[in-house]
Design a protein around this motif. Structure first.
Motif, short mmCIF file in Angstrom:
data_model
loop_
_atom_site.label_atom_id
_atom_site.label_comp_id
_atom_site.label_asym_id
_atom_site.label_seq_id
_atom_site.Cartn_x
_atom_site.Cartn_y
_atom_site.Cartn_z
N ASP A 122 42.42 -10.00 33.70
CA ASP A 122 41.66 -9.93 34.95
C ASP A 122 41.63 -11.29 35.64
O ASP A 122 41.67 -11.37 36.88
CB ASP A 122 40.23 -9.45 34.66
CG ASP A 122 40.21 -8.05 34.05
OD1 ASP A 122 41.14 -7.27 34.32
OD2 ASP A 122 39.27 -7.75 33.29
N PRO A 165 35.73 -12.63 45.62
CA PRO A 165 34.27 -12.68 45.45
C PRO A 165 33.74 -14.01 45.96
O PRO A 165 34.30 -15.08 45.67
CB PRO A 165 34.09 -12.56 43.93
CG PRO A 165 35.39 -12.02 43.41
CD PRO A 165 36.45 -12.49 44.34
N LEU A 180 43.02 -12.29 39.39
CA LEU A 180 42.24 -13.05 40.37
C LEU A 180 43.02 -14.28 40.83
O LEU A 180 43.01 -14.61 42.02
CB LEU A 180 40.90 -13.46 39.75
CG LEU A 180 39.97 -14.27 40.65
CD1 LEU A 180 39.62 -13.52 41.93
CD2 LEU A 180 38.69 -14.65 39.89
N GLN A 239 39.88 -4.66 35.05
CA GLN A 239 38.64 -4.49 35.80
C GLN A 239 38.42 -5.75 36.62
O GLN A 239 38.45 -6.85 36.07
CB GLN A 239 37.46 -4.28 34.85
CG GLN A 239 36.39 -3.37 35.41
CD GLN A 239 35.37 -3.03 34.34
OE1 GLN A 239 35.19 -3.77 33.39
NE2 GLN A 239 34.68 -1.93 34.51
N PRO A 240 38.25 -5.67 37.93
CA PRO A 240 38.12 -6.88 38.74
C PRO A 240 36.93 -7.73 38.29
O PRO A 240 35.88 -7.21 37.91
CB PRO A 240 37.90 -6.33 40.16
CG PRO A 240 38.45 -4.95 40.14
CD PRO A 240 38.21 -4.43 38.75
N LEU A 241 37.13 -9.03 38.34
CA LEU A 241 36.05 -9.98 38.09
C LEU A 241 35.28 -10.15 39.40
O LEU A 241 35.84 -10.62 40.39
CB LEU A 241 36.63 -11.30 37.59
CG LEU A 241 37.24 -11.24 36.20
CD1 LEU A 241 38.18 -12.41 35.95
CD2 LEU A 241 36.14 -11.21 35.13
N ARG A 242 34.03 -9.76 39.40
CA ARG A 242 33.30 -9.63 40.66
C ARG A 242 32.34 -10.79 40.94
O ARG A 242 31.80 -10.88 42.04
CB ARG A 242 32.52 -8.31 40.68
CG ARG A 242 33.42 -7.09 40.49
CD ARG A 242 32.69 -5.80 40.75
NE ARG A 242 33.57 -4.64 40.53
CZ ARG A 242 34.46 -4.19 41.39
NH1 ARG A 242 34.62 -4.82 42.55
NH2 ARG A 242 35.21 -3.14 41.11
N ARG A 243 32.10 -11.65 39.94
CA ARG A 243 31.13 -12.73 40.16
C ARG A 243 31.81 -14.07 39.91
O ARG A 243 32.40 -14.30 38.85
CB ARG A 243 29.92 -12.57 39.24
CG ARG A 243 28.83 -13.59 39.51
CD ARG A 243 27.52 -13.24 38.82
NE ARG A 243 26.53 -14.28 39.07
CZ ARG A 243 26.03 -15.11 38.16
NH1 ARG A 243 26.40 -14.99 36.88
NH2 ARG A 243 25.15 -16.04 38.48
N ARG A 297 38.86 -11.55 29.05
CA ARG A 297 39.19 -11.03 30.38
C ARG A 297 40.39 -11.76 30.97
O ARG A 297 40.50 -11.95 32.18
CB ARG A 297 37.97 -11.15 31.31
CG ARG A 297 36.72 -10.42 30.84
CD ARG A 297 36.84 -8.90 30.95
NE ARG A 297 37.06 -8.46 32.32
CZ ARG A 297 36.08 -8.30 33.22
NH1 ARG A 297 34.82 -8.57 32.89
NH2 ARG A 297 36.35 -7.87 34.44
#
Length: 418
Positions: free
Chosen positions: A400, A247, A404, A212-216, A397
């Motif tokens: 992920d 991000p 990134l 699941q992409p790390l968005r923050r 994570r």
């Protein structure tokens, strides 16, 4: 080196031959390969430099101390879990590489065997305690440096030598077959020259997890300011390249006033556990230790149960503060507070190195205390010595965060090693 060679002979292991290609400050035992990997695996063709803390089948573990090595008479019957996983995936063990004694240092300046080279900055130290594997990777003699990170022992040599280094979430990779330092913080990590190899290695060592992409992503100016000005300037330059599909970093406030107290609490728990792991042997071999490691074990021997209880209260408060500040965000911060100290400074009794260690610990302790995963990434230096930008991700994570990191390299924020 003579003492090391005689110790190796006493253990029934062939002494390392010093040649232009095989440096005894980098390798304790070296082969072509030492152990071959399974054919056809996802890591086939890759070479591993194993930190001399892991069990490797048919070899003894030296733990960076010549007296310890001399007492090891029985080769390991099986390899450590992490080593075996890499072998099963097709990578070959090239050899067992040097470490600071019992991994209780961040410098790589081992008085028994010498300081491994830093190819990107030959006048500077290598960083430790995963010193030999880092140098082997930087020299092109290995593709994966398998090591440990308790207080920064993957991230710091990676930063000092312009490499990619992964400290996984605490407990994510099994430590069976590893000589411990402080089990509350010990992690099995790895160093590579590029993000793709770092990620491929993680796909073998880490537990399966839905991606699941790390968005923050967040950055705290107060933490960036812990670094010396030249390092902070390089990282600011790297962050200006942050863009595209990555991000966008948000600035957050982070109170750095408690950091010295957090470091003391971390080091108290670390020292208490290190003494319980090795104190019985150390008490009979004080004279075998390098001065910096000896001083840490002397301090560790004095910690009381009351000291530990007080430290654990501070660590609990620190974990709560880190969680409150970061949540599920990725934190960007310096991997180390400075460039690698000069070798001439290391020869002056360690004052400069100890000052750099104390300052850097204020940055590296955040992942150690919280158990979060972290990756050190090399940035462009424009003629300056190597420096690393670190991403600290949420616990669990890891895969992920590796994805990134690969995107960050593709964006040009961080770079593959030369």
């Amino acid at each position: 080196m003579a003492a090391a060679a005689s110790a190796l002979g006493a253990c029934g292991v062939s002494p390392l031959r010093r040649t232009a290609a095989v440096d005894g400050s980098v390798w304790r035992v070296h082969g072509e390969p030492l152990l071959a990997g399974a054919p056809g695996g996802p890591l086939a063709g890759l070479r591993i430099a194993v930190k001399d803390l892991f069990a490797v089948q048919g070899q003894v573990v030296g733990a960076g101390n010549a007296a310890w090595l001399a007492e090891q008479s029985r080769p390991e019957a099986a390899s450590a879990d992490a080593v075996q996983r890499l072998l099963d995936a097709g990578a070959s063990v090239q050899g067992m590489a040097r470490t600071d004694e019992f991994a209780y240092s961040l410098a790589g300046t081992n008085g028994h065997y010498g300081t491994p080279p830093n190819p990107r900055a030959p006048e500077r130290i290598s960083g430790g305690s995963t010193s030999g594997p880092a140098s082997a990777v930087a020299l092109g003699q290995a593709d994966i440096g398998l090591g440990t990170d308790t207080g920064g022992s993957i991230r710091i040599p990676s930063s000092y030598q312009g490499l990619w280094g992964m400290r996984p979430s605490h407990g994510a990779v099994p430590v069976r077959g590893l000589v411990p330092l402080a089990p509350s913080f010990d992690t099995v990590g790895w160093i590579c020259r590029d993000a793709a190899t770092l990620r491929r290695t993680g796909e073998v060592l880490l537990p399966a997890a839905p991606g699941q992409p790390l968005r923050r992503v967040v950055v705290a100016p107060s933490l960036m300011a812990v670094a010396d000005a030249p390092v902070a300037a390089l990282l600011a330059q790297a962050l200006r390249a942050w863009g595209g599909a990555l991000p966008r970093p948000e600035e957050i406030a982070f109170d750095t006033a408690p950091l010295p107290g957090w470091v003391r609490a971390f080091q108290t728990r670390q020292g208490w556990e290190a003494w319980r792991a090795h104190g019985g042997w150390i008490a009979r071999h004080w004279d075998s230790l390098n001065p910096d490691v000896k001083s840490r074990f002397q301090a560790a021997a004095r910690y009381t149960d009351a000291d530990l209880a007080a430290a654990d209260r501070v660590l609990a408060e620190a974990r709560a503060a880190i969680t409150a500040a970061l949540g599920d965000a990725v934190l960007l911060l310096p991997s180390a507070s400075s460039f690698a100290p000069l070798r001439t400074e290391a020869a002056l009794g360690g004052t400069v190195i100890e000052a750099a260690r104390a300052k850097t610990f204020q940055l590296t302790c955040l992942a150690g205390i919280s158990g979060r995963c972290a990756i050190s990434m090399p940035v462009a230096t424009g003629g300056e010595p190597p420096a690393g930008l670190c991403m600290v991700g949420p616990w669990g994570r890891d895969r992920d965060l590796l994805a990134l990191a690969q995107a960050v390299q593709a964006q040009g924020v961080a770079h593959a090693a030369a």
